[in-house]
Write an enzyme that holds these catalytic residues in place. Sequence first.
Site, PDB file in Angstrom:
ATOM      1  N   LYS A  16      58.713  21.046  27.638  1.00  0.00           N
ATOM      2  CA  LYS A  16      59.478  19.980  28.289  1.00  0.00           C
ATOM      3  C   LYS A  16      60.989  20.189  28.073  1.00  0.00           C
ATOM      4  O   LYS A  16      61.391  21.015  27.227  1.00  0.00           O
ATOM      5  CB  LYS A  16      59.014  18.629  27.715  1.00  0.00           C
ATOM      6  CG  LYS A  16      57.567  18.267  28.098  1.00  0.00           C
ATOM      7  CD  LYS A  16      57.175  16.911  27.517  1.00  0.00           C
ATOM      8  CE  LYS A  16      55.835  16.432  28.012  1.00  0.00           C
ATOM      9  NZ  LYS A  16      55.469  15.095  27.485  1.00  0.00           N
ATOM     10  N   ARG A 125      45.595  22.036  23.790  1.00  0.00           N
ATOM     11  CA  ARG A 125      45.841  20.647  23.349  1.00  0.00           C
ATOM     12  C   ARG A 125      45.967  20.619  21.827  1.00  0.00           C
ATOM     13  O   ARG A 125      46.810  19.924  21.261  1.00  0.00           O
ATOM     14  CB  ARG A 125      44.702  19.710  23.782  1.00  0.00           C
ATOM     15  CG  ARG A 125      44.661  19.368  25.238  1.00  0.00           C
ATOM     16  CD  ARG A 125      45.794  18.491  25.727  1.00  0.00           C
ATOM     17  NE  ARG A 125      45.794  17.144  25.194  1.00  0.00           N
ATOM     18  CZ  ARG A 125      46.629  16.178  25.598  1.00  0.00           C
ATOM     19  NH1 ARG A 125      47.524  16.429  26.548  1.00  0.00           N
ATOM     20  NH2 ARG A 125      46.609  14.991  25.073  1.00  0.00           N
ATOM     21  N   THR A 131      49.729  13.088  21.048  1.00  0.00           N
ATOM     22  CA  THR A 131      50.880  12.672  21.869  1.00  0.00           C
ATOM     23  C   THR A 131      52.114  12.240  21.062  1.00  0.00           C
ATOM     24  O   THR A 131      53.236  12.610  21.389  1.00  0.00           O
ATOM     25  CB  THR A 131      50.445  11.492  22.783  1.00  0.00           C
ATOM     26  OG1 THR A 131      49.300  11.911  23.519  1.00  0.00           O
ATOM     27  CG2 THR A 131      51.545  11.086  23.740  1.00  0.00           C
ATOM     28  N   ARG A 142      53.915  19.649  18.130  1.00  0.00           N
ATOM     29  CA  ARG A 142      54.544  18.332  18.052  1.00  0.00           C
ATOM     30  C   ARG A 142      54.712  17.886  16.597  1.00  0.00           C
ATOM     31  O   ARG A 142      55.720  17.269  16.243  1.00  0.00           O
ATOM     32  CB  ARG A 142      53.708  17.315  18.837  1.00  0.00           C
ATOM     33  CG  ARG A 142      53.806  17.493  20.352  1.00  0.00           C
ATOM     34  CD  ARG A 142      52.704  16.779  21.092  1.00  0.00           C
ATOM     35  NE  ARG A 142      52.926  16.703  22.535  1.00  0.00           N
ATOM     36  CZ  ARG A 142      52.025  16.254  23.402  1.00  0.00           C
ATOM     37  NH1 ARG A 142      50.834  15.851  22.975  1.00  0.00           N
ATOM     38  NH2 ARG A 142      52.288  16.212  24.682  1.00  0.00           N
ATOM     39  N   ASN A 162      58.234  14.694  23.215  1.00  0.00           N
ATOM     40  CA  ASN A 162      57.244  15.409  22.400  1.00  0.00           C
ATOM     41  C   ASN A 162      57.090  16.879  22.772  1.00  0.00           C
ATOM     42  O   ASN A 162      56.036  17.476  22.570  1.00  0.00           O
ATOM     43  CB  ASN A 162      55.895  14.676  22.443  1.00  0.00           C
ATOM     44  CG  ASN A 162      55.428  14.405  23.852  1.00  0.00           C
ATOM     45  OD1 ASN A 162      56.041  14.866  24.803  1.00  0.00           O
ATOM     46  ND2 ASN A 162      54.343  13.673  23.992  1.00  0.00           N
ATOM     47  N   HIS A 165      53.883  19.698  27.284  1.00  0.00           N
ATOM     48  CA  HIS A 165      52.815  19.060  28.059  1.00  0.00           C
ATOM     49  C   HIS A 165      51.646  20.042  28.108  1.00  0.00           C
ATOM     50  O   HIS A 165      51.856  21.249  28.184  1.00  0.00           O
ATOM     51  CB  HIS A 165      53.273  18.784  29.497  1.00  0.00           C
ATOM     52  CG  HIS A 165      52.104  18.538  30.409  1.00  0.00           C
ATOM     53  ND1 HIS A 165      51.486  17.312  30.495  1.00  0.00           N
ATOM     54  CD2 HIS A 165      51.387  19.384  31.206  1.00  0.00           C
ATOM     55  CE1 HIS A 165      50.463  17.392  31.320  1.00  0.00           C
ATOM     56  NE2 HIS A 165      50.378  18.642  31.765  1.00  0.00           N
TER      57      HIS A 165
HETATM   58  P1  ADP Z   1      49.893  13.611  26.594  1.00  0.00           P
HETATM   59  O1  ADP Z   1      51.216  14.228  27.003  1.00  0.00           O
HETATM   60  O2  ADP Z   1      49.596  13.855  25.135  1.00  0.00           O
HETATM   61  O3  ADP Z   1      48.754  14.066  27.491  1.00  0.00           O
HETATM   62  P2  ADP Z   1      49.856  11.040  28.003  1.00  0.00           P
HETATM   63  O4  ADP Z   1      49.212  11.773  29.149  1.00  0.00           O
HETATM   64  O5  ADP Z   1      49.174   9.796  27.502  1.00  0.00           O
HETATM   65  O6  ADP Z   1      50.037  12.020  26.740  1.00  0.00           O
HETATM   66  O7  ADP Z   1      51.338  10.618  28.379  1.00  0.00           O
HETATM   67  C1  ADP Z   1      52.208  11.488  29.074  1.00  0.00           C
HETATM   68  C2  ADP Z   1      53.572  11.491  28.409  1.00  0.00           C
HETATM   69  O8  ADP Z   1      54.166  10.192  28.584  1.00  0.00           O
HETATM   70  C3  ADP Z   1      53.569  11.703  26.903  1.00  0.00           C
HETATM   71  O9  ADP Z   1      53.503  13.076  26.547  1.00  0.00           O
HETATM   72  C4  ADP Z   1      54.882  11.047  26.495  1.00  0.00           C
HETATM   73  O10 ADP Z   1      55.994  11.917  26.734  1.00  0.00           O
HETATM   74  C5  ADP Z   1      54.972   9.874  27.465  1.00  0.00           C
HETATM   75  N1  ADP Z   1      54.415   8.613  26.922  1.00  0.00           N
HETATM   76  C6  ADP Z   1      53.112   8.292  26.833  1.00  0.00           C
HETATM   77  N2  ADP Z   1      52.952   7.041  26.336  1.00  0.00           N
HETATM   78  C7  ADP Z   1      54.191   6.566  26.118  1.00  0.00           C
HETATM   79  C8  ADP Z   1      54.724   5.331  25.615  1.00  0.00           C
HETATM   80  N3  ADP Z   1      53.924   4.345  25.239  1.00  0.00           N
HETATM   81  N4  ADP Z   1      56.064   5.196  25.505  1.00  0.00           N
HETATM   82  C9  ADP Z   1      56.897   6.170  25.886  1.00  0.00           C
HETATM   83  N5  ADP Z   1      56.459   7.365  26.376  1.00  0.00           N
HETATM   84  C10 ADP Z   1      55.142   7.565  26.491  1.00  0.00           C
HETATM   85 MG    MG Z   2      48.351  13.591  29.474  1.00  0.00          MG
END
Ligand code: ADP
Ligand code: MG
Length: 198
Positions: A16, A125, A131, A142, A162, A165
Amino acid sequence: MTKSVLREERTFMMVKPDGVRRGLAGEIIRRIEQRGLKIIACSLAAPKRAEIDKHYPKDAKWIRRVGEKTLSTFAQYNINPKKEIGTDDIEKIGRIVREWLLDYMTSGPVLKMVIEGVHAIDMVRKLCGTTIPLAAELGSIRGDFSADSPIAAQSAMRAIHNLVHASENIDEANHEIKLWFKSADLHSYRRVEEELMI
Ligand code: ADP
Ligand code: MG
């Protein structure tokens, strides 16, 4: 053992904008290669908002999941969501966070990649970690390179930073690979480890 049992998969991963700006692209690629996974496409891109909008799911289930996670962080820290972001409706909050995510993902270039390997989706993952960086396992990308927290992010009205992706499942992987790469840009070769495992 047959090929289907071995579960050769393709997954999509992105460094990212915060990961690129922190100079972590090389370290992240190193970890992928070290694990024996194969990078079959890799390039720097400046995503347009419309592309990121297509990239992340829009269905009610995903929006509610993000909204619920946000509401539970507010509850944990005794923060009133209505005061903080003007609503306590799960879906509205989910949509607000999705907009923060579009801002974040278009704030600078990203490194987009397709990775192939046995159980590649779960493996990548695992390399990324969960996350929320603050809670992510040490040893994961992360967990090792960030301590961002949902409360820091939400109080600044931004997405959690984070670094990476990665597709969560086969449907996300197929959708994302098709969105970000032409099939002619996916390359085929064998890693030495494959000779040892198959
Ligand atoms: P991941 O990236 O681990 O698959 P998600 O698909 O749930 O997680 O969410 C996508 C992205 O949205 C996360 O990587 C993070 O950057 C952001 N995100 C998710 N939930 C939140 C939240 N509650 N507040 C702020 N940013 C969030
Ligand atoms: Mg996701």
